[in-house]
Design a protein around this motif. Structure first.
Motif, PDB file in Angstrom:
ATOM      1  N   VAL A   6      -3.960   5.606   7.385  1.00 40.54           N
ATOM      2  CA  VAL A   6      -3.094   4.166   7.207  1.00 40.54           C
ATOM      3  C   VAL A   6      -3.906   3.527   6.006  1.00 40.54           C
ATOM      4  O   VAL A   6      -4.903   3.356   5.886  1.00 40.54           O
ATOM      5  N   SER A   7      -2.923   3.039   5.222  1.00 41.44           N
ATOM      6  CA  SER A   7      -3.511   2.473   3.790  1.00 41.44           C
ATOM      7  C   SER A   7      -2.812   0.943   3.911  1.00 41.44           C
ATOM      8  O   SER A   7      -1.550   0.643   4.143  1.00 41.44           O
ATOM      9  N   ILE A   8      -3.472  -0.040   3.424  1.00 44.40           N
ATOM     10  CA  ILE A   8      -2.941  -1.281   3.243  1.00 44.40           C
ATOM     11  C   ILE A   8      -3.125  -1.819   1.700  1.00 44.40           C
ATOM     12  O   ILE A   8      -4.418  -1.654   1.289  1.00 44.40           O
ATOM     13  N   PHE A   9      -1.999  -2.055   1.133  1.00 44.46           N
ATOM     14  CA  PHE A   9      -2.099  -2.844  -0.090  1.00 44.46           C
ATOM     15  C   PHE A   9      -1.852  -4.394   0.035  1.00 44.46           C
ATOM     16  O   PHE A   9      -0.772  -4.548   0.366  1.00 44.46           O
ATOM     17  N   TYR A  10      -2.779  -5.246  -0.107  1.00 46.49           N
ATOM     18  CA  TYR A  10      -2.330  -6.478  -0.097  1.00 46.49           C
ATOM     19  C   TYR A  10      -3.175  -7.511  -0.954  1.00 46.49           C
ATOM     20  O   TYR A  10      -4.003  -7.007  -1.869  1.00 46.49           O
ATOM     21  N   GLY A  11      -2.997  -8.789  -1.031  1.00 45.56           N
ATOM     22  CA  GLY A  11      -3.314  -9.788  -2.117  1.00 45.56           C
ATOM     23  C   GLY A  11      -2.537 -10.314  -2.661  1.00 45.56           C
ATOM     24  O   GLY A  11      -0.995 -10.354  -2.531  1.00 45.56           O
ATOM     25  N   GLU A  12      -2.963 -11.451  -3.566  1.00 43.22           N
ATOM     26  CA  GLU A  12      -1.950 -12.415  -4.033  1.00 43.22           C
ATOM     27  C   GLU A  12      -1.454 -11.710  -5.457  1.00 43.22           C
ATOM     28  O   GLU A  12      -0.817 -12.275  -5.986  1.00 43.22           O
ATOM     29  N   GLY A  13      -2.072 -10.986  -5.930  1.00 47.31           N
ATOM     30  CA  GLY A  13      -1.640  -9.883  -7.038  1.00 47.31           C
ATOM     31  C   GLY A  13      -0.348  -9.214  -7.348  1.00 47.31           C
ATOM     32  O   GLY A  13      -0.187  -9.051  -6.217  1.00 47.31           O
ATOM     33  N   LYS A  14      -0.039  -9.223  -8.532  1.00 45.96           N
ATOM     34  CA  LYS A  14       1.385  -8.394  -8.378  1.00 45.96           C
ATOM     35  C   LYS A  14       0.854  -6.790  -8.599  1.00 45.96           C
ATOM     36  O   LYS A  14      -0.060  -6.447  -8.946  1.00 45.96           O
ATOM     37  N   GLY A  15       1.894  -6.011  -8.048  1.00 49.94           N
ATOM     38  CA  GLY A  15       1.495  -4.569  -8.019  1.00 49.94           C
ATOM     39  C   GLY A  15       1.531  -3.745  -6.771  1.00 49.94           C
ATOM     40  O   GLY A  15       1.196  -2.524  -6.587  1.00 49.94           O
ATOM     41  N   ASP A 135       1.220   9.827   7.029  1.00 54.55           N
ATOM     42  CA  ASP A 135       0.594   8.674   6.337  1.00 54.55           C
ATOM     43  C   ASP A 135       1.377   7.416   6.319  1.00 54.55           C
ATOM     44  O   ASP A 135       2.630   7.604   6.590  1.00 54.55           O
ATOM     45  N   LEU A 136       0.908   6.474   6.627  1.00 58.74           N
ATOM     46  CA  LEU A 136       1.454   5.164   6.445  1.00 58.74           C
ATOM     47  C   LEU A 136       0.847   4.094   5.867  1.00 58.74           C
ATOM     48  O   LEU A 136      -0.366   4.018   5.710  1.00 58.74           O
ATOM     49  N   ILE A 137       1.868   3.429   4.890  1.00 57.64           N
ATOM     50  CA  ILE A 137       1.280   2.451   3.928  1.00 57.64           C
ATOM     51  C   ILE A 137       1.930   1.123   4.028  1.00 57.64           C
ATOM     52  O   ILE A 137       3.108   1.138   4.650  1.00 57.64           O
ATOM     53  N   LEU A 138       1.185   0.159   4.294  1.00 56.65           N
ATOM     54  CA  LEU A 138       1.547  -1.112   4.399  1.00 56.65           C
ATOM     55  C   LEU A 138       1.304  -2.118   3.438  1.00 56.65           C
ATOM     56  O   LEU A 138       0.282  -1.807   2.736  1.00 56.65           O
ATOM     57  N   THR A 139       2.184  -2.971   2.928  1.00 52.41           N
ATOM     58  CA  THR A 139       2.090  -4.100   1.794  1.00 52.41           C
ATOM     59  C   THR A 139       2.153  -5.493   2.365  1.00 52.41           C
ATOM     60  O   THR A 139       3.077  -5.706   3.243  1.00 52.41           O
ATOM     61  N   GLY A 140       1.795  -6.356   1.509  1.00 45.46           N
ATOM     62  CA  GLY A 140       1.817  -7.544   2.005  1.00 45.46           C
ATOM     63  C   GLY A 140       0.874  -8.560   1.266  1.00 45.46           C
ATOM     64  O   GLY A 140      -0.099  -8.183   0.581  1.00 45.46           O
ATOM     65  N   ARG A 141       1.162  -9.883   1.148  1.00 43.17           N
ATOM     66  CA  ARG A 141      -0.068 -10.830   0.564  1.00 43.17           C
ATOM     67  C   ARG A 141      -1.355 -10.901   1.367  1.00 43.17           C
ATOM     68  O   ARG A 141      -2.305 -10.863   0.851  1.00 43.17           O
ATOM     69  N   ARG A 142      -1.003 -11.130   2.525  1.00 42.09           N
ATOM     70  CA  ARG A 142      -2.240 -11.366   3.501  1.00 42.09           C
ATOM     71  C   ARG A 142      -2.407 -10.223   4.798  1.00 42.09           C
ATOM     72  O   ARG A 142      -1.147  -9.999   4.998  1.00 42.09           O
ATOM     73  N   ALA A 143      -3.219  -9.833   5.002  1.00 39.03           N
ATOM     74  CA  ALA A 143      -3.292  -9.010   6.067  1.00 39.03           C
ATOM     75  C   ALA A 143      -4.728  -9.424   7.314  1.00 39.03           C
ATOM     76  O   ALA A 143      -5.418  -9.946   6.933  1.00 39.03           O
ATOM     77  N   ASP A 144      -4.139  -9.440   8.338  1.00 41.37           N
ATOM     78  CA  ASP A 144      -4.921  -9.792   9.452  1.00 41.37           C
ATOM     79  C   ASP A 144      -6.240  -8.853   9.373  1.00 41.37           C
ATOM     80  O   ASP A 144      -6.068  -7.541   9.170  1.00 41.37           O
ATOM     81  N   GLU A 145      -7.251  -9.476   9.890  1.00 38.11           N
ATOM     82  CA  GLU A 145      -8.763  -8.884   9.794  1.00 38.11           C
ATOM     83  C   GLU A 145      -8.555  -7.520  10.791  1.00 38.11           C
ATOM     84  O   GLU A 145      -9.121  -6.390  10.697  1.00 38.11           O
ATOM     85  N   ARG A 146      -7.793  -7.593  12.066  1.00 35.68           N
ATOM     86  CA  ARG A 146      -7.630  -6.348  12.918  1.00 35.68           C
ATOM     87  C   ARG A 146      -6.938  -5.394  12.198  1.00 35.68           C
ATOM     88  O   ARG A 146      -7.161  -4.058  12.467  1.00 35.68           O
ATOM     89  N   LEU A 147      -6.143  -5.612  11.331  1.00 40.38           N
ATOM     90  CA  LEU A 147      -5.202  -4.564  10.714  1.00 40.38           C
ATOM     91  C   LEU A 147      -6.196  -4.016   9.757  1.00 40.38           C
ATOM     92  O   LEU A 147      -6.236  -2.577   9.371  1.00 40.38           O
ATOM     93  N   LEU A 148      -6.805  -4.682   8.803  1.00 40.66           N
ATOM     94  CA  LEU A 148      -7.650  -4.191   8.083  1.00 40.66           C
ATOM     95  C   LEU A 148      -8.803  -3.335   8.435  1.00 40.66           C
ATOM     96  O   LEU A 148      -9.242  -2.316   8.090  1.00 40.66           O
TER      97      LEU A 148
END
Length: 161
Positions: A6-15, A135-148
């Protein structure tokens, strides 16, 4: 059998979406099946000639009916969009439980949590629903600490300049 991640791409940046698409292309080159489901972005990407050219190697879905982002919809249209996005989440779970894909990307699904349209527990349930090798990838600007904490890989994408 290799364990999926499980991968998470998050943050305020573009990409974030670009990173997820890069992962999709990498998986497709290796002969893996890839499904990408977009949330909150409208149907603009799904209809593009580029996206259509990726099929059947990468299947791209959006359950939204409007061509604009969720934030730009009227309240009435938002209610309809929420139902459609919940259907997208149900489809995601079906993909995971039936092993329809080696890689499932849920683009902007973290935004559903941020907007209160989906609970963290519903997303965690997706983690548990997948076949061990998926494999699972999730994206978004903000991520809950439990998901991280539950993810195997986390990338925060920030604007530096």
């Amino acid at each position: 059998m290799e364990r999926g991640t499980v991968s998470i791409f998050y943050g305020e940046g573009k990409g974030k979406t670009a990173a997820a698409i890069g992962s999709a292309i990498h998986a497709a080159i290796q002969g893996k099946t890839v499904i990408l489901i977009q949330f909150l972005k409208g149907r603009t990407f799904e209809q593009s000639a580029f996206v259509q050219s990726l099929e059947p190697n990468i299947k791209w879905f959006s359950f939204e009916k409007e061509d604009v982002c969720y934030d730009e919809l009227t309240e009435e249209k938002k209610q309809e969009a929420v139902i459609n996005m919940q259907n997208g989440l149900k489809f995601s779970k079906k993909v995971l439980t039936t092993k329809e894909a080696d890689l499932l990307i849920l683009d902007e699904v973290l935004g559903l949590v941020e907007q209160g349209l989906v609970s963290v527990e519903e997303i965690m349930d997706l983690f548990d629903s997948r076949w061990e090798s998926t494999d699972l990838i999730l994206t978004g600007r903000r991520a809950d600490e439990r998901l991280l904490a539950a993810a195997d890989h986390v990338s925060r994408i920030e604007k530096v300049k």
